[in-house]
Every structure is written in structure tokens, then in C-alpha cells.
Design an enzyme around this catalytic site. Structure first.
Site, PDB file in Angstrom:
ATOM      1  N   ASP A   1       0.841  -1.189   0.000  1.00 60.05           N
ATOM      2  CA  ASP A   1       0.000   0.000   0.000  1.00 60.05           C
ATOM      3  C   ASP A   1       0.884   1.250   0.000  1.00 60.05           C
ATOM      4  OD1 ASP A   1      -2.619   1.368   0.427  1.00 60.05           O
ATOM      5  OD2 ASP A   1      -1.712   1.906   2.340  1.00 60.05           O
TER       6      ASP A   1
ATOM      7  N   GLU B   1       1.839  -0.259  -5.001  1.00 61.94           N
ATOM      8  CA  GLU B   1       0.900   0.806  -5.362  1.00 61.94           C
ATOM      9  C   GLU B   1       1.753   2.070  -5.513  1.00 61.94           C
ATOM     10  OE1 GLU B   1      -3.371   2.480  -3.782  1.00 61.94           O
ATOM     11  OE2 GLU B   1      -1.748   2.316  -2.331  1.00 61.94           O
TER      12      GLU B   1
END
Length: 739
Positions: free
Chosen positions: A350, A386
Site C-alpha cells: 500500500d 501501489e
């Protein structure tokens, strides 16, 4: 609590960190560079009573440690750290606050919210500058000393090659909460994840890996609980080593290992979505539950010259200080632990740009990336980033280092805009279908580096993408202000007035057609496809594009939809396209194609055509009103096989050629097929997905009709000149064993 002689700890060892049981006792070790003293606190079996408090007797290289003889498995413990409470200098020590061990392998339960969780006095006129003296132990979970042994038998990682990988992003809880064929107490847990019926569903689709939203222990946000909501997605990590307690039906860690074991036995990899960019403690006004109380100045990026404040490139209140060697060690130890102890096959990071931030901003050669890529364990698993955060220079798509795949939001936006009929999208879509070579073809990266998706947990589902022109997040309690407004969606009603459910058959048919065209585009593009759980049968979130707090039927998968005619049609289409993707090696290139190589004379490895069967001119590429496009790809079987083995392909053998025809216009289009003429087979038409290959009309050598809002796939074999043909006869388009 007065210390008794019998309560004193032996010196123990500084490594490994955490609480390690050796059969005779437990060694405790925890990092703090700035603490003056750290006490180990032991608790009763229910965690309610503090039984003993003992200073860790030794500190070696800033690791505090001690050994407790005769301590048993199941011992509940926590820490209290002593030192200055001086926020202006970055120190927030408060011995009244019980702290979780950052290396705790299991937690005794959830946090119970109370003002005592805060290291400062709430509602004080001095803000966070006045320390709070209430004991937080009654509200805190405790670490549990565990036995990590497990009989893995002959478990082996499926080790699916990247170029064959198909990701299925799912929420552990959401996939089973509405499964009526699963016992109620197992729903929403690891035990339900490995239910054979769910595994059969994945295998039938052709999925090779489940990518699970965070399963690390979660701190539920106080403001959400007060609204009657919960942090469903879980991007609020409370522990990097312990699984979320509510995901364990039996409260036993082996449940998770059994789930991984069964997924592996089915040939399915397990990839975890992990959050090492920030923690659940938030900014200076957040609670003190672990890292902040142990050594705030070491664990977090603080604002230079104003150490009371936290750098916040994540938008979540804080950033882990990964350049610090002990913080980096914690993250690497955590990753390695999940690979070695739980046998997971990879990670999706993330806000990966945050992980690549050293002291001078983002750097693809940052400490974190280098440490992972040289690690003999971590460098061998799948790594997905990401590639963005909210900080300056945070958008870094294509700039993660080799070895990492990346979520490609440009693919998402391009596919959405093209099929919505936006002007001037052909050139952008062409680049995305070719594996986004403009972004990834550098430093010897491969097309699999682009993780292609049209939906994810964050945003609309596929069904909502074609049913809503705008977001409808009122259920989140933020007056529909949360969530992006940039969805590139449409409700496909004639005047745009019909948002969401309708009984109009014309609108429903058009929505379904556009959704199928987008799904087909995803599954036939170069790169690694990622499906979002439930999209394969039309799951809706009622237009909510930010369902992070909806731990209810709005977010859970309604498996009854998979049994509807519409749901079954879409599932069969996904299964069929993934089968074609496996069969047609020209669809899954192992290297980027640029049209400068001819597998057979006259046919390049990649080429683009207009409806006249000609390469588009620069003026045509720039024409904003053209909404048709043809993509031809070619590859020789022998070249594909040898390249994957690392060898050189020969010159003989037939080439497999595919032709994808796309028509995002409102009327049918007729494509003149490019030269040379081939014996084309029509394998798929998204406007008629129910028709098998045998039921599709064979394409002629020159013309092919493509309905409005549809995609058609053709395939053929191209023979080399006679002098270059192999001794063995060429084969037709390969078939699945059960075809």
C-alpha cells in the site's frame, strides 16, 4: 507494583526480537533507542489483571531484553516505557500506557476505546503537551506467547510464473459472510477462505492468486465505531506480525496456515496487501498503543525543526521512518515472517511511493527497495507496489525498481474512458493494451510489471461503473464528500437520468454489454490482469465508491447473484477469456513488442490498424472522434517456449496471430482485415458471450463486423516461407484439454 525477588528477569539475549519460547522459558526483546527503562508486564489469562511488572535487565545495541524462566505458552504480556514526555523534541514516553510489542505474534483481542489510550490529556488547553496519567492496560489487547510450529507436510509454493498470473483481489471477511453453505461461526474467517467450493470457483475462473486486503491486526477507528460503522478494509495496522483476531474462527494461528496449505494444494498463490507506510497511531493527537510509546522519535518521520509534528505524505497522520535501520529491520522481519511462517507467496505494498522515500524524497534505489531485492527470501516472492502517495512527487507509476510489479491506474482510466466513448482515447488505449511499454519498458522489465485493473476495492465495482454517473456514499456518514469524483463512469440511460437499479431492458442490456467489453479488454491486454472479487458475477455496492467503512452486506459478496442468468453469463465469459489467454501465447507476450520484429515475414509482433485495415496515420491517431481500433499480435510457439527458458528462438515454425477488434461507438462497425490474408477463426464476441467458438461465424479473409460497444477476438496461424518451415507439420489453434 512492588517487585519481588522471584520476579526478576535473567539477562536473556537481544535477538531475536519479540517473545520467543524455547521450551524452558521465554526471551523478551524490544527496540528503543531513547527509553531510560522498559518494564515487562505480565497478565492473567483473561488479560484483566496485571500480575507482575519487571524491568528488562539488559540493553544491547538499543535492544532491551530479558529472559523469564518457566514462562509458558499462552503468557499474556505488554510493555511500559520510561523516558521524557517532551513532544517538542519528539519524545512521548508515558509509563502509564501499556504498549504492544511490535513483534507480538498474536493478540489477545481488540482495543477497547477509552480516553486512557491517549498519551496526553484529552481536551487540555495545551493540546498534546500534558501527559495523561491513567492506566491504559484495561483497554489494551496483550501480546500472546505462541508456539509457531506447524506440520506443513509436502507444501510447496505454486510458483506460478508472472506471465501466467491472474490476480483476484478479495476481502477475507467479505468473500464468505453471505455464504449460506458455510457454518455461521466460520464465515468471515480464514477457515472459510479455504472452503473447497470457493477454491473450485477460483479454479473454474482460471485465477492463480488471491490478493487479500490487509489481514494484519487492525485498530478500529473510534470515530467510525461512534457512527455504528467499522474500518472494513483494514488499512489501519495495529500489529505487523499478528493476524487480525476476528479473522480466526478458532483463535488458533494454525487456522491461517491450514488455509494457505489448502490454497497451495489447489495451485493458488496467496498475496497479502500490507501497510508499512503508516501505523494506526495517527498524528500527534492519536492514541499511544505501541511504537509511539516505545520510541516515537525513531519509529516515525517527524517534521525537521518541529518534532512535535509528523510528516504525513500518506494522508493517514504519520509515516514509518524506514531509513532508520531498526524500523527497516522490523518491516523486513515482518515480511520474512509471513513468508517463512505462513508460506505466503507475495505482497502488495500500500502506498509504495512512501516506502521509497529516503531523506530526499522518492528514490527507486531507496533503502527499502534495495533491502527487499537483496534479501534471499523476499526477492523470490511476488512483489507489487501501489506506486503513489499523497506527498510531493508521490505519483511514481513506472518508476518502481525491477522486481516489483505495479498497479497501473492509467490502464484503469484509459479502459473506462474509451468504453464510455470519451473523445481522443485511441492512442492512450493502444499503449495500455500493449503492456504500457511507455511506462515499463526500461531496466529490462517485462510486460507483467503492469498490473492491469479496471476496478479495485477502492472505487466502483464493475456493475456500478456502468450503472452510476456519480458516487453515492451517503451511507458513510460524510454527506457524500468522501471518495473520488473522477470515476469515468456512466449510467447508460438515454438522458443520463437513471442512476442505479432499473427495470428498463434496453438500459440493462447496454450496461451489460459495456461491462463485458471492459472485462474482455482487461483479460486480453498485455500485463498481469487483476479481477476484483464479485465483478465476475455483477456485484454492486449501490454506487458507493469508498466503502472502507461498510462491514455489512453492501460490501460483502452476495453469492446468490452468481446463480442468476446474468451472473452466470459473466462468469462463463471470464472463464472462457482466461482459457483463451492460456491457449493463445500471442496474448501473453514475455517481452515488450514494438513492431520491429516479424515472427514470419510480413507480420510484425505487434501492429495497429483502422477499419480500413491500414496502420492509422498520425492525423487519424489524433482524431478525437474515432472510436474503433484493431490490435494484431504475433508470436511463434518455439520462440515463446525458448524465451521463457532463457534461450534463443529458432527461425522455423508457424506463428500464432491474434486480432482484437474494438468498437466503442454507438453503431456497428465493419473492419477490413489487414494483409496478409489469413484463415481467421472467430473465438469470442463480447456482444454474444454465450456463443461457443463453434457457434461463431468464421471470419472471412477481408471483412469482419463488430457490433457497437463490443470487442471481437480473431486468431489464425501464419506459415513461414517454405524454406523456413519446420520438419514437423504446423498445428491449428491449440485447444484446452476439455475443449
Amino acid at each position: 507494583m512492588a517487585l519481588q525477588a522471584a520476579d526478576r528477569l535473567l539477562a536473556g539475549k537481544p535477538y531475536p526480537l519479540g517473545a520467543q519460547w524455547d521450551g524452558l522459558g521465554v526471551n523478551f526483546a524490544v527496540f528503543s533507542a531513547n527509553a531510560a527503562r522498559i518494564d515487562l508486564c505480565l497478565f492473567s489469562g483473561n488479560g484483566r489483571k496485571e500480575l507482575s511488572r519487571m524491568p528488562l535487565p539488559e540493553c544491547t545495541d538499543e535492544i532491551w531484553h530479558g529472559y523469564l524462566p518457566n514462562a509458558a505458552l499462552g503468557t499474556l504480556y505488554g510493555y511500559r516505557a520510561f523516558g521524557p514526555y517532551d513532544p517538542a523534541r519528539g519524545h512521548r514516553f508515558n509509563s502509564h500506557k501499556l504498549l504492544l510489542d511490535p513483534y507480538a505474534r498474536q493478540l489477545s483481542g481488540p482495543v477497547r476505546w477509552s480516553d486512557a489510550l491517549f498519551g496526553y490529556r484529552l481536551h487540555s488547553a495545551r493540546g498534546d503537551l500534558t501527559p495523561d496519567r491513567r492506566d491504559s492496560a484495561p483497554t489494551m489487547p496483550k501480546g500472546v506467547v505462541v508456539d509457531e510450529s506447524f506440520h506443513w507436510g509436502n507444501d510447496r509454493p505454486p510458483d506460478v510464473p508472472w506471465q501466467d498470473t491472474v490476480l483476484y483481489e478479495a476481502h477475507l471477511r467479505g468473500v464468505s459472510m453471505l455464504r449460506e453453505d458455510v457454518l455461521p461461526h466460520l464465515r468471515g474467517t480464514f477457515a472459510a477462505l479455504c472452503d473447497q467450493r470457493f477454491l473450485d470457483h477460483l479454479l473454474d475462473l482460471g485465477v492463480t492468486a488471491v490478493e487479500l486486503l490487509p489481514v494484519h491486526a487492525i485498530l478500529q477507528d473510534r470515530f467510525l465505531l461512534e457512527r455504528g460503522l467499522r474500518n472494513y478494509w483494514g488499512y489501519n495496522t495495529l500489529s505487523y506480525f499478528a493476524p487480525e483476531p476476528s479473522y480466526l474462527a478458532t483463535s488458533q494461528l494454525h487456522e491461517l496456515k491450514v488455509a494457505v496449505r489448502r490454497l497451495h494444494a489447489a495451485g493458488i498463490e496467496v498475496i497479502l496487501d500490507v501497510v508499512y507506510n503508516h501505523t494506526c497511531e495517527g498524528n500527534e493527537f492519536g492514541p499511544t498503543v505501541s511504537w509511539r510509546g516505545l520510541d516515537n522519535a525513531s519509529y516515525y518521520h517527524l517534521v525537521p525543526g518541529d518534532e512535535r509534528r509528523y510528516l504525513n505524505d500518506t494522508g493517514c497522520g504519520n509515516m514509518l521512518n524506514l531509513p532508520h535501520p531498526r524500523v527497516l529491520q522490523m518491516v523486513l522481519d515482518s515480511l520474512r515472517y509471513w513468508v517463512e511462517c505462513y508460506h505466503v507467496d507475495g505482497f502488495r505494498f500500500d502506498l509504495g511511493s512512501t516506502l521509497g522515500r529516503d531523506h530526499n524524497g522518492f528514490d527507486p534505489d531507496a533503502t527499502f527497495f534495495g533491502a527487499v531485492l537483496q534479501d534471499p527470501v523476499l526477492s523470490r516472492v511476488k512483489l507489487i507496489s501501489e506506486p503513489w502517495d499523497l506527498g510531493p512527487g508521490g505519483y511514481q507509476l513506472g518508476n518502481q525498481p525491477p522486481g516489483f510489479a505495479e498497479w497501473n491506474d492509467k490502464f484503469r482510466d484509459s479502459v473506462r474512458r474509451y468504453w464510455r466513448g470519451d473523445a481522443g482515447q485511441r492512442g492512450e488505449l493502444a499503449a495500455r493494451l500493449a503492456g504500457s511499454a511507455d511506462l515499463f519498458d526500461r531496466r529490462h522489465r517485462r510486460p507483467w510489471s503492469s498490473v492491469n485493473f479496471i476496478t479495485a476495492h477502492d472505487g466502483f465495482t464493475l456493475a456500478d461503473l456502468v450503472s452510476y454517473s456519480g458516487k453515492h456514499n451517503e451511507a458513510n456518514g460524510e454527506d457524500n464528500r468522501d471518495g473520488t469524483d473522477n470515476n469515468h463512469s456512466a449510467n447508460w440511460s438515454p438522458d443520463g437520468s437513471v442512476e442505479g437499479p432499473t427495470d428498463d431492458p434496453a438500459i440493462l442490456e447496454l450496461r451489460a454489454r459495456v461491462a463485458r467489453a471492459m472485462m474482455a479488454t482487461l483479460l486480453l491486454a498485455e500485463g498481469t490482469p487483476m479481477l476484483t472479487a464479485g465483478d465476475e458475477f455483477g456485484r454492486s455496492q449501490a454506487g458507493n465508491n469508498n466503502a472502507y467503512c461498510q462491514d455489512n452486506a453492501l460490501s460483502w459478496l452476495d453469492w446468490k447473484q452468481s446463480q442468476t442468468p446474468q451472473g452466470q453469463t459473466l462468469q462463463e465469459m471470464v472463464r472462457r477469456l482466461l482459457s483463451l489467454r492460456r491457449r493463445l501465447y500471442a496474448l501473453g507476450a514475455h517481452r515488450f513488442a514494438h513492431g520491429n520484429h516479424e515472427p514470419v515475414p510480413g507480420i510484425g509482433d505487434i501492429a495497429w490498424f483502422d477499419t480500413a485495415g491500414q496502420p492509422p496515420s498520425p492525423e487519424a491517431w489524433a482524431d478525437p472522434d474515432i472510436r474503433t481500433l484493431a490490435l494484431r499480435r504475433a508470436e511463434r510457439a518455439e520462440l515463446a517456449r525458448r524465451s521463457l527458458r532463457g534461450g534463443q528462438g529458432g527461425q522455423g515454425g508457424p506463428a500464432q496471430v491474434t486480432l482484437v477488434l474494438l468498437n466503442a461507438g454507438d453503431t456497428d462497425a465493419v473492419f477490413h482485415l489487414p494483409e496478409p490474408a489469413l484463415d481467421w477463426q472467430r473465438l469470442f464476441d463480447s456482444s454474444q458471450p454465450e456463443l461457443p467458438e463453434a457457434g461463431l461465424p468464421v471470419a472471412g479473409a477481408t471483412l469482419q463486423a463488430v457490433p457497437a460497444h463490443a470487442l471481437v477476438l480473431l486468431a489464425a496461424q501464419a506459415e513461414p516461407p517454405p524454406h523456413a518451415r519446420p520438419a514437423t507439420p504446423p498445428h491449428s489453434i491449440p485447444q484446452e484439454p476439455d475443449a
